[in-house]
Design an enzyme around this catalytic site. Sequence first.
Site, PDB file in Angstrom:
ATOM      1  N   LYS A 195      -2.212  -1.485  -3.818  1.00 53.07           N
ATOM      2  CA  LYS A 195      -3.075  -0.313  -3.757  1.00 53.07           C
ATOM      3  C   LYS A 195      -2.232   0.947  -3.855  1.00 53.07           C
ATOM      4  O   LYS A 195      -1.250   1.050  -3.119  1.00 53.07           O
ATOM      5  CB  LYS A 195      -3.819  -0.339  -2.425  1.00 53.07           C
ATOM      6  CG  LYS A 195      -4.687   0.856  -2.142  1.00 53.07           C
ATOM      7  CD  LYS A 195      -5.294   0.724  -0.787  1.00 53.07           C
ATOM      8  CE  LYS A 195      -6.079   1.978  -0.489  1.00 53.07           C
ATOM      9  NZ  LYS A 195      -6.597   2.001   0.844  1.00 53.07           N
TER      10      LYS A 195
ATOM     11  N   LYS B 272       0.852  -1.179   0.000  1.00 52.54           N
ATOM     12  CA  LYS B 272       0.000   0.000   0.000  1.00 52.54           C
ATOM     13  C   LYS B 272       0.889   1.230   0.000  1.00 52.54           C
ATOM     14  O   LYS B 272       1.717   1.418   0.892  1.00 52.54           O
ATOM     15  CB  LYS B 272      -0.905   0.009   1.230  1.00 52.54           C
ATOM     16  CG  LYS B 272      -1.763   1.263   1.324  1.00 52.54           C
ATOM     17  CD  LYS B 272      -2.803   1.146   2.405  1.00 52.54           C
ATOM     18  CE  LYS B 272      -3.629   2.412   2.496  1.00 52.54           C
ATOM     19  NZ  LYS B 272      -4.665   2.319   3.515  1.00 52.54           N
TER      20      LYS B 272
HETATM   21  C1  PBG Z   1      -7.475   3.434   5.556  1.00 50.93           C
HETATM   22  C2  PBG Z   1      -7.790   3.263   4.117  1.00 50.93           C
HETATM   23  C3  PBG Z   1      -7.594   4.201   3.084  1.00 50.93           C
HETATM   24  C4  PBG Z   1      -8.158   3.649   1.931  1.00 50.93           C
HETATM   25  C5  PBG Z   1      -8.661   2.373   2.268  1.00 50.93           C
HETATM   26  N1  PBG Z   1      -8.411   2.155   3.634  1.00 50.93           N
HETATM   27  C6  PBG Z   1      -7.040   5.585   3.112  1.00 50.93           C
HETATM   28  C7  PBG Z   1      -5.674   5.838   3.580  1.00 50.93           C
HETATM   29  O1  PBG Z   1      -4.843   4.937   3.723  1.00 50.93           O
HETATM   30  O2  PBG Z   1      -5.400   7.014   3.838  1.00 50.93           O
HETATM   31  C8  PBG Z   1      -8.208   4.320   0.590  1.00 50.93           C
HETATM   32  C9  PBG Z   1      -9.252   3.843  -0.354  1.00 50.93           C
HETATM   33  C10 PBG Z   1      -9.492   4.718  -1.529  1.00 50.93           C
HETATM   34  O3  PBG Z   1      -8.857   5.776  -1.717  1.00 50.93           O
HETATM   35  O4  PBG Z   1     -10.379   4.365  -2.316  1.00 50.93           O
HETATM   36  N2  PBG Z   1      -6.439   2.739   6.103  1.00 50.93           N
END
Ligand code: PBG
Length: 333
Positions: free
Chosen positions: A257, A204
Amino acid sequence: MSSKTSPTLNLRHRPRRLRRTDGLRRMVQESHLTVNDLIYPVFVREGSNLKEKIESMPGCDRYSLDLLLPEVAAAAELGIPAIALFPLIPYDQKDNAGTESYNPRGLVPRAIRAIKQAVPNMVIITDVALDPYSTEGHDGIVQDGQILNDETVAVLVKQALCQAEAGANLVAPSDMMDGRVGAIRAALDAEGWINVGILAYSAKYASAYYGPFRDALSSAPKFGDKKTYQMDPANGKEALKEVALDIAEGADIVMVKPAIAYMDIIYQIRQQTHMPIAAYNVSGEYAMIKAAAQRGWIDEKKIVLETLTGLKRAGADLILTYFAKDVAHWLKG
Ligand code: PBG
């Protein structure tokens, strides 16, 4: 109809032969996007009879639980196998340690129970992270401007157990703390939740593509950024390390992601593992397509199908996408 012509080039191979007709093209199509690949992320909030538009994610809404149920039922009706549940937590329930994240009577456990009752076959995936519950908007406990790792993992374990208890099928740690997959697996097993799986947000990235999602949940960090825990977009080898660690710690599915700007990462992970790979087509990716489509600059349906098929080609097995219901609809013909 085959046509005869007199060639001027002497070619043994003419790749266009296999592109001539729809039937031939279908025979040699390599990647297939199906409804079974789709995971539909949904936003839930407190209250009743509420369906709030999310400004930066046109077409997506925050639902109170009573209205979320028919939305989930509609997704099931379209054949979508799974939802990913994200809560909007009232500010007065937030604190630095994300205590509300493991309240057994909290919004997420209540939502899981209600969905399981109303739509029993829907696979429920729950986010394991503190940011929607954190006054600081960070995924971990903050101390002197630092994000604590091991103390945060202890809370994530409680959160995951609380979700398992409520009936989640897969828990999805999205915080990028070190060692959380192993800690969650051990705790689930110790409590007898051997059949609750882990979808790990393994690679991520610290990405600007999450902007609209943070609007949706009012979860933007109060200070700084997430670069001390989420990955540097410049790094690929590090993603392979993270994936290898999560698999060793007991992940059932690994995730990349965001998706589109990181297709090379999906591809590299595909070469390295036979585990199912998920790709998260995130909020910013969704918003870009929506914005251009609304202006009539691109054909939304074609762009979305092409993009998601590209993710399958790169090696993703599963795709989290806010377009899930549209795609399921389009795939029906
Ligand atoms: C939180 C989380 C996030 C997303 C999914 N879970 C945001 C972040 O890490 O700041 C993002 C999902 C998206 O942008 O569609 N941990």
